[in-house]
Design a protein around this motif. Structure first.
Motif, PDB file in Angstrom:
ATOM      1  N   GLY A 177       0.815  -1.202   0.000  1.00  0.00           N
ATOM      2  CA  GLY A 177       0.000   0.000   0.000  1.00  0.00           C
ATOM      3  C   GLY A 177       0.850   1.254   0.000  1.00  0.00           C
ATOM      4  N   TRP A 178       0.241   2.337  -0.426  1.00  0.00           N
ATOM      5  CA  TRP A 178       0.843   3.661  -0.338  1.00  0.00           C
ATOM      6  C   TRP A 178      -0.036   4.535   0.557  1.00  0.00           C
ATOM      7  N   PHE A 179       0.618   5.258   1.433  1.00  0.00           N
ATOM      8  CA  PHE A 179      -0.057   6.203   2.308  1.00  0.00           C
ATOM      9  C   PHE A 179       0.675   7.529   2.195  1.00  0.00           C
ATOM     10  N   ARG A 180       0.067   8.591   2.677  1.00  0.00           N
ATOM     11  CA  ARG A 180       0.729   9.884   2.674  1.00  0.00           C
ATOM     12  C   ARG A 180       0.348  10.672   3.916  1.00  0.00           C
ATOM     13  N   GLN A 181       1.239  11.580   4.274  1.00  0.00           N
ATOM     14  CA  GLN A 181       0.989  12.426   5.430  1.00  0.00           C
ATOM     15  C   GLN A 181       1.440  13.842   5.118  1.00  0.00           C
ATOM     16  N   ALA A 182       0.485  14.746   5.139  1.00  0.00           N
ATOM     17  CA  ALA A 182       0.775  16.159   4.922  1.00  0.00           C
ATOM     18  C   ALA A 182       1.047  16.814   6.271  1.00  0.00           C
ATOM     19  N   PRO A 183       1.748  17.942   6.280  1.00  0.00           N
ATOM     20  CA  PRO A 183       2.052  18.628   7.543  1.00  0.00           C
ATOM     21  C   PRO A 183       0.780  18.944   8.323  1.00  0.00           C
ATOM     22  N   GLY A 184       0.779  18.574   9.596  1.00  0.00           N
ATOM     23  CA  GLY A 184      -0.350  18.863  10.457  1.00  0.00           C
ATOM     24  C   GLY A 184      -1.548  17.969  10.275  1.00  0.00           C
ATOM     25  N   LYS A 185      -1.413  16.946   9.427  1.00  0.00           N
ATOM     26  CA  LYS A 185      -2.531  16.045   9.166  1.00  0.00           C
ATOM     27  C   LYS A 185      -2.153  14.608   9.510  1.00  0.00           C
ATOM     28  N   GLU A 186      -3.160  13.777   9.660  1.00  0.00           N
ATOM     29  CA  GLU A 186      -2.919  12.370   9.929  1.00  0.00           C
ATOM     30  C   GLU A 186      -2.526  11.651   8.636  1.00  0.00           C
TER      31      GLU A 186
ATOM     32  N   SER B 132      -5.365 -12.245  -3.569  1.00  0.00           N
ATOM     33  CA  SER B 132      -6.230 -11.253  -4.182  1.00  0.00           C
ATOM     34  C   SER B 132      -6.714 -10.158  -3.240  1.00  0.00           C
ATOM     35  N   THR B 133      -6.251 -10.168  -2.026  1.00  0.00           N
ATOM     36  CA  THR B 133      -6.745  -9.224  -1.019  1.00  0.00           C
ATOM     37  C   THR B 133      -5.853  -8.007  -0.917  1.00  0.00           C
ATOM     38  N   TYR B 134      -6.464  -6.823  -0.830  1.00  0.00           N
ATOM     39  CA  TYR B 134      -5.719  -5.591  -0.547  1.00  0.00           C
ATOM     40  C   TYR B 134      -6.209  -5.049   0.787  1.00  0.00           C
ATOM     41  N   TYR B 135      -5.441  -4.119   1.325  1.00  0.00           N
ATOM     42  CA  TYR B 135      -5.734  -3.594   2.656  1.00  0.00           C
ATOM     43  C   TYR B 135      -5.699  -2.075   2.610  1.00  0.00           C
TER      44      TYR B 135
ATOM     45  N   ASN C  95      -6.209   0.079   5.415  1.00  0.00           N
ATOM     46  CA  ASN C  95      -6.004   0.753   6.698  1.00  0.00           C
ATOM     47  C   ASN C  95      -4.557   0.615   7.143  1.00  0.00           C
ATOM     48  N   SER C  96      -4.024   1.663   7.704  1.00  0.00           N
ATOM     49  CA  SER C  96      -2.608   1.656   8.082  1.00  0.00           C
ATOM     50  C   SER C  96      -2.303   0.598   9.134  1.00  0.00           C
ATOM     51  N   TYR C  97      -3.256   0.306  10.023  1.00  0.00           N
ATOM     52  CA  TYR C  97      -2.985  -0.659  11.094  1.00  0.00           C
ATOM     53  C   TYR C  97      -2.913  -2.090  10.574  1.00  0.00           C
ATOM     54  N   GLU C  98      -3.293  -2.287   9.338  1.00  0.00           N
ATOM     55  CA  GLU C  98      -3.249  -3.626   8.754  1.00  0.00           C
ATOM     56  C   GLU C  98      -1.876  -3.972   8.183  1.00  0.00           C
ATOM     57  N   TYR C  99      -0.969  -3.025   8.166  1.00  0.00           N
ATOM     58  CA  TYR C  99       0.336  -3.236   7.559  1.00  0.00           C
ATOM     59  C   TYR C  99       1.406  -3.510   8.597  1.00  0.00           C
ATOM     60  N   ASP C 100       2.354  -4.356   8.208  1.00  0.00           N
ATOM     61  CA  ASP C 100       3.399  -4.810   9.113  1.00  0.00           C
ATOM     62  C   ASP C 100       4.691  -4.013   8.998  1.00  0.00           C
ATOM     63  N   TYR C 101       4.992  -3.569   7.798  1.00  0.00           N
ATOM     64  CA  TYR C 101       6.280  -2.924   7.554  1.00  0.00           C
ATOM     65  C   TYR C 101       6.068  -1.604   6.807  1.00  0.00           C
TER      66      TYR C 101
END
Length: 127
Positions: free
Chosen positions: A35-44, A105-108, A110-116
């Motif tokens: 997965g890809w996630f992002r975090q902007a300044p001051g945001k979750e 075939s499963t994607y995730y 939510n951030s808490y679902e990732y291990d690394y």
């Protein structure tokens, strides 16, 4: 343990494109959804895109749907995020994440679902 390293970030103008890469190393003999996630300044930290182990299933945040494309090359242990039509609101640190799974075939989404997690790469889009 799995190590992830992102690359490809930078400073671009609105409307431009960037391709982020995330290279995995370590214990890569088992399957991983990515997965890809992002975090902007001051945001979750927020979800951007996810891809199943097989690469056959993908999922996107509404804010990037139609502009971003996630893909993977399992032979190279690398996942990509092609970002087109970038907007100033896409400015953030982008992180890739991996989750060990037996489900091809499963994607995730939510951030808490990732291990690394990788260390992140900065993307800045100027107006």
């Amino acid at each position: 343990q799995v190590q992830l390293e992102e690359s490809g970030g930078g400073l671009v103008q609105a409307g431009a494109s960037l391709r982020l890469s995330c290279a995995g190393s370590g214990r890569t003999y088992s399957g991983y959804a990515m997965g890809w996630f992002r975090q902007a300044p001051g945001k979750e930290r927020e979800f951007v895109a996810a891809i199943s182990w097989s690469g056959g299933n993908t999922h996107y945040a509404d804010s990037v749907k139609g502009r971003f494309t996630i893909s993977r090359d399992n032979a190279k242990n690398t996942v990509y995020l092609q970002m087109n039509s970038l907007k100033p609101e896409d400015t953030a640190v982008y992180y890739c994440a991996a989750r060990a799974t037996v489900y091809v075939s499963t994607y995730y989404g939510n951030s808490y679902e990732y291990d690394y997690w990788g260390q992140g790469t900065q993307v800045t889009v100027s107006s």
